[in-house]
Structures are given as C-alpha cells and as structure tokens.
Motif scaffolding. Structure first.
Motif: not given
Length: 465
Positions: A91, A93-94, A98, A133, A136
């Motif tokens: 969560k 890293s997402g 974002q 991406d 991350t």
C-alpha cells in the motif's frame, strides 16, 4: 532548456523518504513488522541447540517438552508479521508511485513548449509509465531486503559468535572479498541499467511514432524501415538486460562460491572440535543451521545490487522531470474578453541551434472580427507564427501585441483564455462527449450552451444518435 543536475544516491533516497514520510503510520508498521519477522529466523537457529541436546540426552528436561510449542509460536509470529509487512509495504509503495505520477503529470502540463520540442514523446511516456514503477524497487523492495536480511544476517552472526567464535572468524575472513566483488559489479550494473532505460524510451518513442504516423508510413511504403528501426531498439534493450542479468548472476555466483568455501572449512574444523569434546551435538547443529540459513539472505543482499542500480537510474529520470523549470507567467495584464486587435511588430524568431531565422521582420495587423488565412510552403513558418499568439513560442526580437498590450505583459492564463484552437487532426480525450466539448476551465458550462456548440460544429446529429 537547461537539464537539472544529476542527484547523488544519498539525495535520491532522501527525496524518496520524504514521499514515504507522508504516510508515516504505514511506514512505521511496515518497518516494525519487518524487523519482527526477521528476528524469528535467528531464534529458530538458536532453538536447535536445546532441541538436540535436551531431546537426545539421557534424561529429558522440562524445557524439552515446551520446544514444539515454542517452534509453533515462532512460526505463527513470523506468518502474522510477514502478512502485515507485505500489506503495508504494498500500500505504501502504491501511494508513493501514485504521488510521483500525479506530480510528474502536473509538472509536465506546465512545461514550456521548448521541453516537448527537445524531448521525444517516448522518453516522457516511458518515464511516467515505466520508470516510476522501477522507483518502488529502489524505494521499498530494496529497503525491505536490506532491513529484513540485514537483521537476519546480524542475528545469525550473533548466534555463530555465541556458539563458537573461532569458527565464526572464518566467516568474517571472506567479508572483505565479498565487499570488493559487490563494488566492482555495482559500477557495471549502473551503466547497464541506464542503458536499458534509454533503450526502453527509444522503443516507446518508436511505437508512438508508428501509431501516430501510420498513414504516412503506408503511403510511402515505409513499413520495413519502421520495422527495422523498432527491431534495433528491441535488440538494444535485449543486450542491456542480458548484460545486467549476467553481471548480477556472476557476482552472486562468486559470492556463493566464497561462502561455500567457508562452510567447507567450518565443517572440517567443527569435526575436529567435536572429536576433542569442544563442541556438543547441539552446538554443532545450531552452528550449521545458522550458517546454512545465512546463505539465503546473503544471496538476496548480493542480488539486490541489480535492483538498486535499475531503481536509481529510474529515480534519476523521474526527478529530472520533476525538477524541470515550469512555464512562468511574467505578465500581470488581464481581461475578461479581449477586443481582438492582433499586431506583429518587426517579429523575428530563430530556433535554438538554428543558423537562419524561421521568421524575419514580420509586420502584420489583424483587426477584430477579420478572418485571415496564412499560406506558404512547408517549413515556411506558418505554424511558428500561430504559436506566437498563445506564447508557445516567444519572438527572438520584436513584439506581438493583443489589444495594444505586449503578450509578455499579459497574464499567461488570461491570455490563453482568449484563444480557441481547432486543429486539422481531431483529438478526443478518453472521457464523455460533454466533457470533451466543455473542456478544461469550461467544465461547468450549462447544458444548453454545450448543445449549441455541438450544433454549430455540425456534430449534434451524430452525437444524439
């Protein structure tokens, strides 16, 4: 445009940490559960001594009866902590990805036109879609491995020292050799990681151009030319990735060979100590368990170098975009509705790097309500002249005025509010018909005005169908 300076590894991580600290409760839970999960592995190795010595002794002690429950409890704690860590890390890293994407798009939409002239669209698309991406890996996957496996290695080394410090010195002897190998591999991995990023951007650019120019490609029979160009980019990506993986694999194999040599020496000397009654069976089992468990986290730590260099190369590209200078409005003049008097006064424009000017001494006055067509040969400066009005470009010398006011003195947002554009190629955004008509600042336009605009554009009849 001036390129932002490259950031050091420390500066990149400092900036990534700043994004993570916005969600500090998730970060704190993730780190705590990560350490808790890591601690369980050395504890399992420590349990091997009483498991062997107590259960195989002549008379079992009270402690031996609790060992099965202790092992079960250890794995329950490990499972719960591992689940909590995976959830919070995913969560977190997402959310950071974002935030980075949103900030990048917000910045890109405010860049001056010169940025899009200098930067191929494939580079921009690749940075926003792919590089973020990869960040991350630099920001979270790597930190996870470093903390978890670092804690496991420290815990297992403590077990080894406690059990038999003489044998542990053999393990310490190979650490400088491992460090040298990782340092050498890092330089090559960083080089190949950057090469792979640039090759991927070229590939995206090639795809974008093929899709946007497919009519021209078909007319001129250039399918094979574009296929060969795409194949060249694909081969460059393949070459970079193979070099990246092979370097990482070679580094990992050498490190594991060093560890295997250390294990062989430990087994040899442990056998001699056991013969001299210097080690019990439990001591030997605990030491060997800890040493064998050490191989997996060390392998992950050596392999992480590849992810680290890929992630840092991607993070560098992302922050180069974020750090670009956005378009600045230098004027203050505003108007609700301009009269429409346009004046070009001795306007000249020379593109950066060009030897000859595209526009030379243009003097032109367009009255309000007057319709003007600008014609000329391809490359004659028609689009350049039009691009001066919304200040996508600024003249090298001379002035462009609206209602007698130099465009440089207009507030940029107010100036562009006076201008509408209809291109030869239509552009429909992935949204409703209503939102495509009432676009941007016109989003709150009443329904009747939207219908009237559609009718005037001769589009209402097929919209209603």
């Amino acid at each position: 445009m001036t390129e932002p300076a490259a950031l050091s590894t420390g500066a990149l991580y400092k900036r990534l940490l700043a994004y993570s600290l916005k969600y500090w409760p998730l970060l704190a839970v993730s780190l705590l559960t990560l350490v808790l999960s890591a601690v369980t592995e050395p504890l399992f190795a420590a349990l091997m001594k009483p498991l062997i010595d107590e259960n195989f002794a002549a008379q079992r002690s009270q402690t031996a009866q609790w060992l099965p429950l202790m092992i079960m409890g250890l794995f329950v704690v490990r499972g719960v902590a591992g689940y909590a860590n995976e959830y919070c890390s995913a969560k977190l890293s997402g959310l950071v990805v974002q935030d980075l994407r949103s900030e990048m798009i917000g910045r890109i939409l405010r860049f001056p036109n010169a940025y899009f002239v200098e930067q191929p669209s494939g580079n921009v698309i690749s940075t926003v879609s792919t590089n973020v991406d990869a960040v991350t890996e630099a920001g979270f996957n790597i930190i996870t491995v470093l903390i978890r496996d670092g804690a496991i290695v420290i815990g297992l080394m403590a077990i080894l020292l406690y059990t038999n410090w003489q044998l542990t010195l053999i393990c310490f002897a190979i650490l400088p050799l491992i460090a040298i190998g990782i340092t050498i591999a890092s330089k090559r991995l960083n080089k190949y990681a950057h090469s792979a990023q640039f090759s991927h951007a070229d590939l995206v650019q090639s795809i974008s151009e093929v899709i946007n120019a497919q009519k021209i490609i078909k007319i001129y029979g250039a399918q094979q030319v574009e296929t060969d160009r795409f194949q060249k980019s694909a081969e460059e990506i393949l070459s970079s990735r193979v070099k990246l993986v092979s370097t990482s694999a070679a580094n990992s194999a050498i490190v594991q060979w060093m560890l295997a040599g250390a294990v062989a020496l430990v087994v040899y000397f442990a056998g001699r100590m056991a013969g001299d009654q210097a080690m019990t069976a439990g001591d030997f089992a605990s030491f060997m368990t800890a040493m064998m468990m050490l191989l997996t986290p060390v392998k992950r730590l050596t392999n992480i170098n590849q992810q680290l260099q890929k992630g840092l190369a991607a993070a560098d590209n992302v922050f180069r975009v974020i750090d670009q200078v956005a378009e600045v409005s230098t004027g203050t003049h505003q108007a609700e509705r301009a009269k429409g008097l346009i004046e070009f006064k001795s306007v000249c424009l020379t593109y950066p790097g060009a030897e000859t000017p595209t526009l030379r001494s243009i003097d032109l006055t367009i009255q309000p309500g007057q319709t003007v067509g600008i014609v000329g040969v391809s490359g004659g400066g028609k689009s350049t002249l039009i691009n001066l009005l919304p200040r996508f470009l600024d003249p090298t010398t001379g002035q462009v005025c609206l209602d007698g006011v130099n465009l440089n003195d207009w507030d940029l947002k107010s100036l562009r509010r006076q201008i509408a554009i209809v291109t030869q190629e239509s552009h429909l955004l992935n949204d409703t018909v209503r939102n495509n008509i009432a676009y941007g600042e016109m989003r709150g336009t009443p329904e009747n005005q939207i219908l009237e605009a559609a009718r005037m554009a001769n589009a209402l009849h097929f919209i209603e169908k």
